[in-house]
Motif scaffolding. Sequence first.
Motif: not given
Length: 519
Positions: A355, A375, A392-395, A377
Amino acid sequence: MSAGSQTLYAWFAGSADRFGDCTALEVGGETLTYGELRDLVERLAARLVASAGGVAPRRVGLLASRSVTSYAGYLAILRAGAAVVPLNPEYPASRNAATAAAAELDTVIAESVGADGDLGVPLLVAGSEELAALRAQAPPALPPCPATPDDIAYIIFTSGSTGTPKGVPVLHRNIDAYLAHVVPRYDVGPGSRLSQTFEPTFDGSVHDLFVAWGGGGTLVVPRRGQLMSPVKFINTARLTHWFSVPSLASFASRLGTLTPGSMPTLRRSVFGGEALTLSQARAWQAAAPGSRLENLYGPTELTISCTEYGLPGSVEDWPRTANGTVPMGSCYSTLESLILDEKGEPAGTGELCVRGPQRFPGYLDPANNAGRFLTRDEDGTLEHHAGTSPLTDRHWYRTGDRVTVEEGGLLVYLGRTDHQVKIRGHRIELGDIEAPLREQAGVRDAIVLAVEGPDGEKDLTAAVSGSGCDAEELYSALRARLPPYMMPRRITALEELPRNTNGKIDRRALLAALGDTPH
């Protein structure tokens, strides 16, 4: 400018401002300076906007190859603020039409009338005569390029497992982040002469164009036939920078032209698109002893490449990998990488996930996002993207590539986690070939395998089951649907495809029956 803040066209325009009298392009016997190319691009962009009723188009197809139209057209589309959607004149008309429909094209720039094969969208002809007429016109008064960093710069269609190509939109901020990393790396400037080996439908071509134009170098475009003699082309064109798939190195070696010291002008040699073997690299390095050799890796979804490895100057210092390939190296410093094993746990061997600013925003058809992103955590909880909610940028993007970390922390490519392969740099979902085979009369099932061809390179072979299957008729049906690089070397008709105890097709048994070697 900082990464993500500049449009793709601005990379060319900046060099045109600084190096207007330097040569930007050599193609088809024509030579254009940066100033001449920009003047032509301004005129063609104005013509494009006028043909759309005075409103900047959103997405424009480009149906041209290895001509002034191809390169001026690419830049004109960007200058107008639209996204470039490359089409290939050598592809079947039905595939180009499917791409045009999936991309929802507003218009297509082509070299000649009839070149579109009835794409179902308006055609703007920009062949040599039309470009000559544009050059004779007064300079247009175009407003500034309206594109923003969050707009789409280009869309590449990759092979899809369902038989339908997948559209990969790349934003200006994605390609800007890439160029901000690679352009300074390759020491390109006026006097640098860079190869253009890739077709526009392959995203390696974007590297070719904008590494050259971003640094003020000259893009030198070979005729297709010249790529059949890579060493001769490099020497005739006095190239300083080379970028291609490793297959061209093997081809040159088989020709007997890749001899020690045979390419004295090269300063940089870059390979990507498929695994580069250490034996290929050694032969090329000996032939270009003054060249620094580098291996790039990256799927289209991560904007051309996301890892790099520059081989040490002395062959004695090169790493020895377990599978004999040049390491992928490490991810760019602006990106994050994660390796997950089959249980979804961080590991030294597994699927590479990435990412960062080069990651594309998701497929043109959001349904294709399902299973391709995840994602994770801090507590290790994984959530696989279902394709129904925004990314999102988290993916993390799941590359589908298996890698391992070897000595020194270097990533080494092991292969695909699925049935996707790379044949001479082209990424192919085997299902994209199997699907049209299964649609043919008499075919019950079909399977396509990657095998070792007579020349030692990967090749495709297909097997079908059914009654009355005729290989020539199947070839004819495939030619109407698929580009040449996706055509199997052989199609074998069997009464039944071998299956294992689970009822699945037994690939090993099939390979043995066909007498082929897996790759």
